[in-house]
Design an enzyme around this catalytic site. Structure first.
Site, short mmCIF file in Angstrom:
data_model
loop_
_atom_site.label_atom_id
_atom_site.label_comp_id
_atom_site.label_asym_id
_atom_site.label_seq_id
_atom_site.Cartn_x
_atom_site.Cartn_y
_atom_site.Cartn_z
N LYS A 165 5.34 -1.22 -44.35
CA LYS A 165 6.01 -1.24 -43.78
C LYS A 165 7.25 -2.51 -43.46
CE LYS A 165 1.96 -1.41 -40.22
NZ LYS A 165 0.94 -3.03 -39.71
N GLU A 225 0.55 4.61 -30.01
CA GLU A 225 1.25 5.50 -31.09
C GLU A 225 0.28 6.96 -30.77
OE1 GLU A 225 -0.88 4.22 -35.05
OE2 GLU A 225 -0.08 1.86 -34.56
#
EC number: 4.2.1.11
Length: 428
Positions: A336, A205
């Site tokens: 999400k 990330e």
């Protein structure tokens, strides 16, 4: 004008070099919507099924050729001729065709790709930016970013048990300023890690992945970086973590292998309590395992003055989330898109959170693409928070850059609040 004319899917690569699904939807007016589907590393067991070609040698069994085929041969004929502006109808048609609870027949990656591309096509047909199409005139709040600047757990090859150590630039007045503050802290953190002899390679990330001795050492490095950047921790910038505790919960014990600790649920909560007393931590995501419902209840009672975000425990699923609401578990939900697998169901979950007073954090996945749908979604629903990685890697920075563009487009109508003023004020 918004009648669906053509649907095409293809296999592309995500930020980890793994295949994922990309879909184009065309309308009769010539409008086009394109969307690429993300993929997670630490995943909840009840997430919608990401269909992969496990028996094939292509891409080591990680290919998505079957999902692409399902779009091109099953979903496309099903929705061609439908109205792209009727998002719920398009999504429902796909869900009915799939007919399974976890979207295992067509694949959540196939359904979601079409769902998001349909929304983009409709927005393009009407000549609206995506955030305006999704949220109308009410969508004008830029989200406060939660920036993952040190990676551990499943996102990095180091001995940090906690998966994400994040900074939140709560003192920023605009999204652009928040991005700048985050970038400045990130740059100073790199210098501090280098000086300490640590590697500055980045994880999935975009955050650094140093092999530090303890989780607390990561907090100390971040605090030093905040100070070096000229900011005050607790006032200008606060901290958050994603423990991803399901990943280190073994037979009911929380195994912090990096620190040589084996903790019970209560001891794990004690651990967080100690960290909160030392550092300006205002948000903990997945502090306990997804199946530890009683533990989540205890954690909510003891630590409920800060934000307790449910990711793996809720998996963006309205029915599972409702169970959490009834049990009084957590006070925030991570959203999400690919956990539930359609835009309509995602919006239902967000609406549920708002009705019951849960905060909402719109989130990326560790396997991402250059797609910026979540940036527009966060503004459209006035989520107030977004989690989209660090200040490096194009797949992460693309989302921040889109927020800056949206803020510019909104002009004086843009607002930028913080959900953490009350928490941090009480800590002063």
């Amino acid at each position: 004008m918004t009648q669906i004319l053509e649907v095409t899917a293809r296999e592309i690569l995500d930020s980890r070099g793994n295949p994922t699904v990309e879909v184009d939807v065309y309308t009769e007016s010539g409008a086009i919507g394109r969307a690429a589907v993300p993929s997670g590393a630490s995943t909840g067991t009840r997430e919608a099924l990401e269909l992969r070609d496990k028996k094939s040698k292509r891409y080591g069994g990680k290919g998505v050729a079957q999902a692409v085929k399902n779009v091109n041969e099953i979903i496309a004929p099903l929705i061609i001729g439908m109205d792209a502006a009727d998002q719920a109808a398009v999504d429902l048609a796909m869900l009915d065709e799939d007919g399974t609870e976890n979207k295992s027949k067509l694949g959540a990656n196939a359904i979601l790709g079409v769902s998001l591309a349909t929304a983009r096509a409709a927005a393009d047909a009407f000549g609206f930016p995506l955030y305006r199409y999704l949220g109308g005139v009410a969508g004008q709040t830029l989200p406060l970013p939660m920036m993952n600047i040190i990676n551990g757990g499943e996102h990095a090859a180091n001995n940090l048990d906690i998966q994400e150590f994040m900074i939140i630039p709560k003192g920023a007045k605009t999204a652009a300023e928040a991005v700048r503050m985050g970038a400045e802290v990130f740059a100073n953190l790199k210098a501090i890690l280098k000086k300490g002899g640590h590697a500055t390679a980045v994880g999935d990330e975009g955050g650094f992945a140093p092999d530090l001795d303890t989780n607390e050492e990561a907090f100390k490095c971040i605090m030093d970086a905040i100070k070096a950047a000229g900011y005050k921790a607790g006032k200008d910038i606060v901290l958050a973590i994603d423990a991803a505790a399901s990943e280190f919960c073994v037979k009911g014990k929380y195994e912090l292998k990096g620190e040589g600790k084996s903790l019970t649920t209560t001891q794990m909560i004690d651990y967080y309590e100690e960290m909160i007393s030392k550092y300006p931590i205002v948000s903990i995501e997945d502090g306990l395992a997804e199946g530890d419902w009683d533990g989540w209840g205890e954690m909510t009672q003891r630590l409920g003055s800060i934000q307790l975000v449910g990711d793996d425990i809720f998996v963006t699923n309205p029915s599972i989330f409702r169970k959490g609401i009834e049990k009084g578990v957590g006070n925030s939900i991570l959203v999400k898109l690919n956990q539930i697998g359609s835009l309509t169901e995602t919006l239902q979950t967000i609406d549920l959170a708002k009705r019951y007073g849960y905060t909402t954090v719109i989130s990326h996945r560790s396997g991402e693409t250059e797609d910026t749908f979540i940036s527009d979604l966060a503004v459209a629903v006035n989520a107030g928070q977004i989690k989209t990685g660090s200040l490096s890697r194009t797949d992460r920075v693309a989302k921040y850059n889109q927020l800056i563009r949206i803020e510019e487009d909104l002009g004086r109508a843009a607002s930028f609040g913080t959900p953490f003023d009350k928490i941090t004020d009480s800590k002063k």
